[in-house]
Design a protein around this motif. Structure first.
Motif, short mmCIF file in Angstrom:
data_model
loop_
_atom_site.label_atom_id
_atom_site.label_comp_id
_atom_site.label_asym_id
_atom_site.label_seq_id
_atom_site.Cartn_x
_atom_site.Cartn_y
_atom_site.Cartn_z
N UNK A 95 108.57 -13.47 -0.38
CA UNK A 95 107.54 -13.38 -1.42
C UNK A 95 107.55 -14.54 -2.39
N UNK A 96 108.56 -15.39 -2.30
CA UNK A 96 108.62 -16.52 -3.21
C UNK A 96 108.02 -17.74 -2.51
N UNK A 97 107.53 -18.65 -3.30
CA UNK A 97 106.95 -19.83 -2.68
C UNK A 97 108.05 -20.71 -2.11
N UNK A 98 107.65 -21.65 -1.30
CA UNK A 98 108.59 -22.58 -0.70
C UNK A 98 109.41 -23.26 -1.80
N UNK A 99 108.68 -23.66 -2.82
CA UNK A 99 109.31 -24.30 -3.97
C UNK A 99 110.37 -23.41 -4.61
N UNK A 100 109.97 -22.19 -4.89
CA UNK A 100 110.92 -21.27 -5.53
C UNK A 100 112.12 -21.01 -4.64
N UNK B 107 102.96 -22.32 -1.07
CA UNK B 107 102.70 -21.14 -0.25
C UNK B 107 103.89 -20.21 -0.25
N UNK B 108 103.63 -18.92 -0.20
CA UNK B 108 104.77 -18.01 -0.07
C UNK B 108 105.46 -18.23 1.28
#
Ligand SMILES: Nc1ncnc2c1ncn2[C@@H]1O[C@H](COP(=O)(O)OP(=O)(O)OP(=O)(O)O)[C@@H](O)[C@H]1O
Ligand SMILES: Nc1ncnc2c1ncn2[C@@H]1O[C@H](COP(=O)(O)OP(=O)(O)OP(=O)(O)O)[C@@H](O)[C@H]1O
Ligand SMILES: CC(C)C[C@H](N)C(=O)O
Ligand SMILES: [Mg+2]
Ligand SMILES: [Mg+2]
Lengths: 289, 304, 247, 385, 345
Positions: free
Chosen positions: A144-149, A184-185
């Protein structure tokens, strides 16, 4: 290790003629198994092991899967575990990281005097206190987290969130494919994209030791090469110690300094990677002929 | 039937009533939303469906009520209930929840059901079964024709406090590292551990935070409505309805759904009668679920 | 031979990502067809479109001449179009034999027949297939406690148990020991030949796909890049550039 | 000399939504037992007996009540039962006592639905619930005429709990209102866990009825009085049940002014008996025995509970036996007595047909009887201040 | 079946038949025990075996009560008059009327519930996991609230069933044996049912429904049939309960979501989900515990019950059967053969 390494690419082609059933493989592997003694293992690790596993018995619940495994790898070395499915390769990594039950044996990390017993260290302290990072065999992105996160989470142990973000940026620079999907997630990434994310996330903290479970699984041929290039660089440039499990055994043995063959929770053969590659039995039983 | 048309007629005849209903609904909804937000947290992070949610709310109310009896200024009851319920949440986590975490759906549901029964009964033994409230002795403002819209100062203050609390929690989840760790743990606890997150601590923190949020909500409720040891179930049901309607993992949606359900219940109460209030909440839930189901079906998917 | 699956002009996008764009391909009845392409090129997406996991944006998908792009997963599965998953899926709490017995072709049964017990033939078949994939000894173990590769093998055995008309396999050999892969390939070919099961396979492992497939399609960036026999594909410069790399 | 013991059983709501009234009921039973013992006990033949009650908490839930009744009879061997609180629980328990042929004299179940089932062992000392607020309708009609309007112009709003008692109260009101051709403008049911009735009161504010009727046990009365004041609802006549039980004067003071309260009994009425003396006397001694009632009206729920025990005493003495249940039942059925609570005489269905109900208005914090005319001690204040 | 098993089952059956004579003072409790066993077993059909954890099966219990009552009453009298709060007439049932009503009412209740499960199933079975649980709970709550506002069904006052005119001892035995027979039939039925392909298929749905769908299993059909069978039994049990309790009201007796509605789940968990005997054992233990605390811990009974539930869930997470399975896996056929055995030897 200056000599030029010659490596095959991707999954490499080859024949598919040798057809042996699982049982046969196990049966025959037992037959060729040599008593692997501790001294040989230590020798392979230049008698200066950085990670040392002694007589490890471990398993899930009450079921013992590993029946006395020894393992030694020196700092900056790489080790590859191969073996039939269900041999217990992943279980070894699990045990080192602390995800299953250890009934007896020890796991030591560190060189010389600074050796430390980490057998009972909890998984969440492994990275912080022993510098061990683990790339799991199955899915482990935060969907559920973005690639970044996801990459930021890789730097959770860093002192400040800013450092984590900077590290993430460096990774994006390196892998534009990930950068393109940074917002994107992670759940929508394709199999291969996820693998890439998992590997790069493990590197954010700059660990000493990498446990890698089948890095090439599900990757397209060129990516496999890329992943191995990354690992190569990590080992040879950054001096990381790598313990890997790989079913793409040819690739794995070509890469690794040391190769162990596991069968039914025991070590069957140990040797230099290149030696194992040449071993006809290993070739027949584990490399697909 | 005639009744219903008559009631709808009233809404058209006196449009201001609509405003009143919405204001009332939002005030109630804000407090439902708080309890639901806490539930969404523990549900999402620990996969624990806390049926004792409403009892935490009521317990928070009694904490504040007891303090008020001891002469503490009632508004202080809100932060104090937050802190005390935090402690209680922590204790409950360490004794019970830690053992049922990451089990299947019903394990946690039942463990917390057991807790809910115990808490309600213990409160009953301590405080008796009469309804209690803390009277703020604050004025009530009346607006609109016939003074239809009442704004008791206590309610306004309560809602403002609820909003502050909600915003605080939302910011905390988004910005702080603990918040991030909570979200990561929610999605894959094993992966979180691999990255060095102490998931046990995250769980304890989350559960305690939830209890604290509920406790604060209860402390607000006791200022503006009444509490009774067995009223917990009302809040539990609402919390579940809201979280389910909003969809798991949709934290902002929870707040919106909370306000929406509050308003919808008030409308329903006006049109069909207050006897249907609870029924309306659950029927609304079913409608939302089935609506989402149909939408998913068009996507060739199911709701899970 | 006639086409059993006809995909024509199928497009599918997720938000901004065009996972499949105007893809047309056919799978011949009784053949083994390969689908390759870089990571993220839309292979799994195409499979999902065929078996009904999501609606497609445009185009048509026909199975045995029948339009299936509007049907739901279970409906399609009951036509005999089966798939395995890229992330293995087995019934974790049950033992291997039960896993196999559940996989008997329910679509061929009436409700009344479902109310019978499993026949000895079914049991025998189940054990036989388990033996074949090397899980015979572990057949009473909970499937959830098998290793990754073992689960894949079990899933494959279950698919065979189901006697599908067409079997879509998403990376069946990923994570399997190379030597065992050979056995798997052998068995797949066998299943294709003896039972006439049409196979449609996604693979990254060229050793596998080149040795098995009659025909290969290659996707890149959601579009069909090339198609042809294994030799043609191997020597297609576009495929080499986009996917295979030098070797 | 030593007296024997007659054990009675009672499931009573000590927790749950009827807890306050369950408590009043229990106090009423206990007070009567004490007074009877002081007066020398129950004299059966040449022996004397004292009453003892085994209580269980029914949690205000019907199925619990039924289970507990069964336990009282089966495990505790109780031969005679006192009633629980509320018509709903009585309805749940009566079938059990009926099945075991155990007489039950009850004081807190007034709904007519209890007395059309053909129960032989159920007796109620109170007037049935349709009479509770029907006289308020008469008053409203009277007032309409006085102010030059026709009774058929009167608008009535009804809010009652969804339980047997209140539904029957509503039935009585509606029957009477329809008799006058009045218009029912609000007709709502209160939910089980009532804590907020603003929605109804908003409607009341909009449609401005001439009479507002509320019935919902203690919680209903308390919520209504509080919110009527909070919301500034002004209706010329408001009538409700359970004012005394909820102590609306003590709890809400001013806000309760002018509210009409129906009651089964009032301490100002001219009834008396040898055990308790006059109604006023009962009132005084009860307050002395239970000091928590000192500053409030003694709720009639307590008084009628005492009366039920009195019925048992009388019946045992006339039956001349404590073991022959059938004889005791027949004696109860034949009751025809005067008590501090009023006359008690059962019809063949078991309800008390001898006693009327009265309506009191809260005037300066006092409960003053204002209707029906033959009992009225004060003038009705109309419209409500 | 081995001799020992046969003997065991024979003994159990004998005990079932003899119980009301052995414990005459506890006949009602024993009947209630069978009720608990029935609802636990039926809950386990969907919850334990199919993975659809319903919190709303009490819906069928309550509906069964009402359907049973309505059929019994309308056979002979107009319903509206029977349930009118202010009626003064008394309606009497002769024994024939009573038993005809009981038989037809109970069968009708079962059928009605089965049909309604089949009818609403397609809606609810689109919901998974917690959504299904909460959705069904919503169904039960809504049904209770709505029924309590339907005047012809007695509204909030509920319905008082006709009272059996004959000997009360006989009545108690009738109720007991009806419940017991229903329970025994259910156990026999289930022990066969879980062995069929159908039974296996619902297990598959529990473990991975998406996979089961992809394997061509008629998931929806199987789910509907299972739920309908389960509802059939619960509905009948509800109707019998109505006759046993005589008076019932919508919120606290019929659609009692937080009592029986949850207790049935607790029973199953206590005994062990997804096993045949787990729910039976669980129901017995739970019921006995509950009766004992209600007898000896009055006032604290709910605290004790809550504590019991917590303790069960914390220490016997897989129920007694699960605990046994862990202790004695070989009793449950979990074993590794030949080579593995050799390897660890
Ligand atoms: N969670 C678990 N519980 C019980 N047994 C397990 C569990 N996970 C694995 N096993 C058992 O442990 C053995 C070794 O599993 P492991 O995953 O280590 O194999 P592996 O060598 O990694 O195989 P693969 O190449 O297929 O990944 C298997 O026989 C499996 O049955
Ligand atoms: N549900 C989704 N939402 C958004 N994007 C998606 C979704 N599913 C897939 N995608 C995107 O569509 C593209 C195609 O994905 P797909 O899974 O089909 O790739 P693939 O060819 O199977 O790759 P791999 O070999 O890595 O498994 C990818 O870029 C992926 O990120
Ligand atoms: C006597 C009254 C208190 C009536 C009682 N509330 C009932 O339910 O019937
Ligand atoms: Mg592995
Ligand atoms: Mg894919």
């Amino acid at each position: 290790m200056a000599e030029e390494r010659k490596r095959s690419t991707g999954y490499h082609l080859g024949s598919v003629e040798t057809v042996i059933s699982v049982d046969e493989v196990v049966e025959q592997a037992r037959a060729i198994a040599q008593a692997v003694d501790q001294a040989d293992l230590l020798a392979l690790a230049h008698n200066d092991p950085f990670v040392l596993v002694e007589d490890l018995r471990a398993g899930y619940g009450q079921m013992e899967i590993l029946h006395g495994i020894n393992l030694a790898v020196a700092r900056g070395q790489s080790l590859c575990l191969i073996g039939p499915n269900g041999a217990g390769k992943s279980t070894v990594l699990h045990a080192i990281f602390g995800f299953n039950n250890i009934y007896s044996g020890r796991i030591l990390v560190g060189a010389g005097e600074k050796k430390r017993d980490i057998t009972r260290l909890s998984p969440q302290s492994k990275l912080r206190e022993a510098g061990i990072a683990y790339i799991l065999q199955d899915k482990s992105v935060f969907p559920g987290m973005t690639v970044e996160e996801n990459l930021w989470m890789g730097g959770y142990l860093k002192d400040s969130p800013r450092e984590a973000k900077e590290a993430a940026e460096r990774i994006f620079e390196k892998y534009p494919r990930l950068a393109a999907r940074r917002k994107h997630p992670a759940r929508v990434l394709s199999g291969g994209e996820r693998r890439l994310l998992e590997i790069s996330r493990a590197l954010v903290m700059d660990p000493e030791i990498l446990l890698v479970d089948e890095p090439s699984i599900g990757l397209e041929p060129r990516f496999i090469d890329m992943v191995f290039d990354i690992l190569d660089e990590l080992q040879h440039k950054d001096g990381k110690t790598i313990i890997m499990v790989e079913q793409n055994a040819k690739k794995g043995l070509e890469f690794a300094d040391i190769g162990y063959v596991m069968v039914s929770g025991e070590l069957a053969i140990a040797g230099k990677g290149s030696e194992l590659l040449e071993n006809p039995d290993v070739g027949r039983l584990f490399l697909g002929g | 039937m005639d009744n219903i048309w008559f009631n709808i007629g009233l809404l058209l005849e006196y449009p201001i009533v609509n405003l009143k209903i919405i204001i009332d609904g939002v005030m109630i909804g804000a407090l439902f939303a708080l309890a639901a937000y806490g539930l969404a947290l523990v549900w999402g992070v620990m996969n624990v469906k806390n049926l004792a949610q409403g009892d935490f709310v009521i317990a928070g109310g009694y904490v504040s009520w007891t303090l008020a009896q001891m002469g503490v200024y009632p508004l202080l009851g809100v932060p104090l209930a937050f802190v005390i319920m935090w402690g209680l949440g922590w204790v409950i986590y360490k004794t019970v929840i830690t053992r049922v975490i990451e089990r299947d759906l019903f394990t946690s549901l039942l463990a917390t059901f057991g807790l809910a029964i115990m808490m309600a009964q213990i409160m009953n033994l301590i405080f008796g079964s009469d309804t209690q409230s803390v009277d703020m002795h604050w004025p009530t403002w009346r607006l609109g024709e016939l003074g239809i819209i009442e704004l008791p100062a206590a309610k306004v203050v309560g809602v403002v406090m609820a909003a502050i609390l909600a915003i605080g929690v939302v910011l905390f989840m988004k910005k702080s590292r603990m918040g991030q760790a909570i979200r990561a743990t929610a999605q894959d606890s094993r992966a979180a551990r691999v990255l060095g997150i102490d998931t046990e601590k995250v769980y304890a923190f989350t559960f305690a935070l939830n209890a604290a949020i509920c406790g604060a909500a209860g402390a607000i409720i006791v200022m503006i409505w009444v509490i009774q040891p067995f009223y917990g179930i009302t809040y539990s049901v609402r919390a579940f309805v809201i979280v389910t309607a909003a969809g798991l993992g949709n934290l902002p949606g929870v707040i919106a759904a909370g306000l929406g359900i509050g308003a919808a219940e008030q409308y329903g109460a006006h049109i069909f009668g207050i006897g249907y209030q609870q029924a309306i909440a659950v029927v609304l839930l079913l409608v939302v679920l089935f609506y989402r189901l149909m939408r998913q079906r068009r996507l060739r998917q199911v709701l899970q | 031979m006639s086409a059993i699956i006809e995909v024509s002009h199928v497009s599918k996008s997720f938000g901004g990502v065009k996972a499949n764009e105007d893809i047309s391909l056919t799978v011949e009845k009784g053949s083994i067809t390969g689908l390759i392409g870089p990571n993220g090129s839309g292979k799994t997406t195409l499979f999902n479109s065929i078996v009904g996991y999501h609606p497609i944006d445009s185009g048509s998908i026909r199975f045995e001449g029948r339009e299936i792009s509007k049907l739901l997963v279970p409906e399609i599965a009951r036509l005999g179009l089966l798939r395995t998953f890229q992330q293995t899926r087995i019934y974790g709490k049950m033992n291997c034999v039960e896993n196999m017995l559940i996989s008997i072709p329910h679509r061929k049964m009436t409700l009344l027949e479902a109310f019978r017990r499993n026949t000895p033939e079914e049991r025998e078949r189940a054990e036989h297939l388990l033996h074949f994939v090397g899980l015979y000894e572990k057949r009473w173990l909970q499937a959830g406690s098998l290793s990754f590769g073992q689960q894949k093998l079990l899933e494959f055995a279950m698919a065979l148990m189901n006697e599908p008309t067409v079997l879509l396999l998403d990376e069946p050999t990923a994570g399997i020991n190379p030597t065992l892969i050979n056995g798997l390939i052998d068995r797949l070919k066998h299943a294709n030949r003896e039972f006439g099961i049409t196979l449609f396979i996604i693979e990254h492992n060229m050793r596998v796909i080149m040795n098995m497939a009659d025909r290969i399609y290659c996707l890149a960036h959601g579009r069909l890049l090339a198609e042809g026999t294994p030799e043609e594909i191997q020597n297609d410069q576009r495929v080499i550039d986009a996917y295979l790399g030098a070797h | 000399e030593e007296c024997g013991t007659i054990t009675l059983g009672a499931a009573i709501s000590l927790t749950g939504k009827y807890a306050t009234n369950g408590y009043h009921t229990q106090n009423g039973y206990e007070f009567a037992i004490r007074k009877i013992a002081e007066a020398g006990g129950v004299k059966v033949g040449d022996k004397c007996y004292n009453f003892k009650v085994i209580y269980y908490d029914d949690e205000s839930k019907g199925d619990r009540g039924a289970t507990l009744a069964e336990r009282l009879i089966n495990q505790d061997g109780v031969q005679y039962m006192l009633g629980p609180y509320s018509s709903g629980l009585t309805a749940a328990i009566a079938p059990v006592t009926e099945k075991y042929k155990i007489p039950m004299v009850e004081a807190e179940g007034a709904s007519r639905s209890l007395f059309n089932k053909g129960y032989r062992y159920l007796f109620a000392v109170l007037s049935t619930s349709e009479q509770y607020l029907a006289s308020a309708v008469d008053l409203a009609a009277l007032m309409a005429e006085k102010s030059g309007k026709s009774p058929s112009d009167v608008k009535v709003a009804v809010a009652v709990e969804n339980d047997p008692f209140s539904l029957d109260v509503r039935a009585g009101v509606i029957e009477d209102a329809e008799g006058y051709g009045m218009q029912i403008v609000v007709d709502e049911k209160l939910p089980r866990d009532l804590s907020d009735m603003t929605a109804i009161l908003t409607k009341v504010k909009l449609v401005r009825p001439d009479l507002l009727v509320v019935s919902g046990h203690s919680k209903g009365a308390a919520t209504a009085v509080r919110q009527i004041a909070e919301q500034g609802v002004s209706v010329p006549m408001i009538a409700m049940t359970h004012c005394e039980a909820a102590d609306i004067v003590g709890n809400f003071g001013e806000a309760a002014e002018g509210i009409l309260c129906s009651t089964q009994w009032a301490e100002t009425l001219k009834y008396e008996d040898p055990i308790f003396g006059s109604a006023a006397n009962y009132n005084e001694e009860f307050k002395a025995a239970f000091p928590e009632y000192a500053d409030r009206a003694v709720p009639y729920q307590a008084a009628q509970a005492s009366a039920a025990v009195l019925v048992y005493k009388d019946a045992f003495e006339r039956a001349g036996t404590v073991d022959d249940r059938e004889a005791v039942r027949d004696a109860i059925a034949a009751t025809d007595m005067m008590t501090f609570y009023g006359p008690i005489k059962f019809d063949e269905t078991g309800k008390n047909i001898a006693k009327p109900m009265v309506l009191r208005q809260i005037q300066n914090g006092q409960y003053n009887v204002v209707a029906p005319p033959e009992f009225a001690s004060h003038e009705l204040i109309w419209p409500r201040p | 079946m081995s001799m020992r098993k046969l003997a065991l089952y024979g003994a159990l059956l004998l005990l079932t038949v003899a119980a009301p004579f052995l414990f005459p003072a506890y006949q009602t409790q024993l009947a209630t025990l069978w009720l608990m066993i029935i609802v636990a077993l039926t809950w386990d059909m969907t919850g334990g075996q199919m993975g659809y954890n319903s919190l709303g099966n009490i819906f069928f219990y309550g509906t069964g009560m009402y359907v049973g009552a309505v059929i019994t009453i309308t056979l002979y009298f107009p319903l509206a008059e029977y349930t009118d709060a202010s009626r003064s007439e008394t309606f009497t049932f002769t024994p024939e009327m009573y038993f005809t009503g009981m038989v037809l009412g109970t069968l009708g209740a079962g059928l009605f519930c089965a049909l309604s499960a089949y009818a609403i199933g397609p809606l609810f079975f689109g919901l998974r996991g917690p959504y299904f649980a909460i959705g069904t709970l919503g169904l039960a709550i809504a049904a209770g609230e709505i029924v309590s506002n339907i005047d012809i069904l007695g509204g909030g006052q509920g319905i008082s069933m006709p009272v059996y005119g004959g000997d009360f001892e006989v009545f108690k035995k009738i109720i007991y044996y009806v419940f017991a027979a229903m329970g025994v039939v259910l156990i026999v039925f289930l022990s066969w049912f879980y062995q069929t392909r159908f039974g296996k298929a619902i297990n598959a749905i529990r473990d991975d429904e998406e996979k089961a769908e992809a394997m061509g299993i008629h998931t929806l059909r199987y789910k509907l049939v299972t739920w309908a069978i389960s509802a059939f039994f619960v509905g009948m049990a509800g109707s019998i309960s109505a006759f046993q309790l005589i008076h019932f009201e919508p919120l606290e007796t019929a659609y009692q979501t937080i009592n029986l509605g949850i207790f049935m789940v607790v029973c199953v968990l206590l005994g062990g989900k997804g096993t045949l005997w787990g729910p039976v054992i669980g129901a017995i233990l739970f019921h006995v515990f509950k009766e004992v605390t209600w007898n000896y811990l009055l006032g604290w009974q709910w605290v004790a019950l809550g504590a019991l539930i917590v303790v069960i869930v914390v220490f016997f997470q897989d129920g007694l059967m699960g605990w046994l399975r862990h202790r004695k896996p070989e009793w449950f056929g979990i074993r590794v053969e030949s080579r593995e055995a050799r390897a660890s030897a």
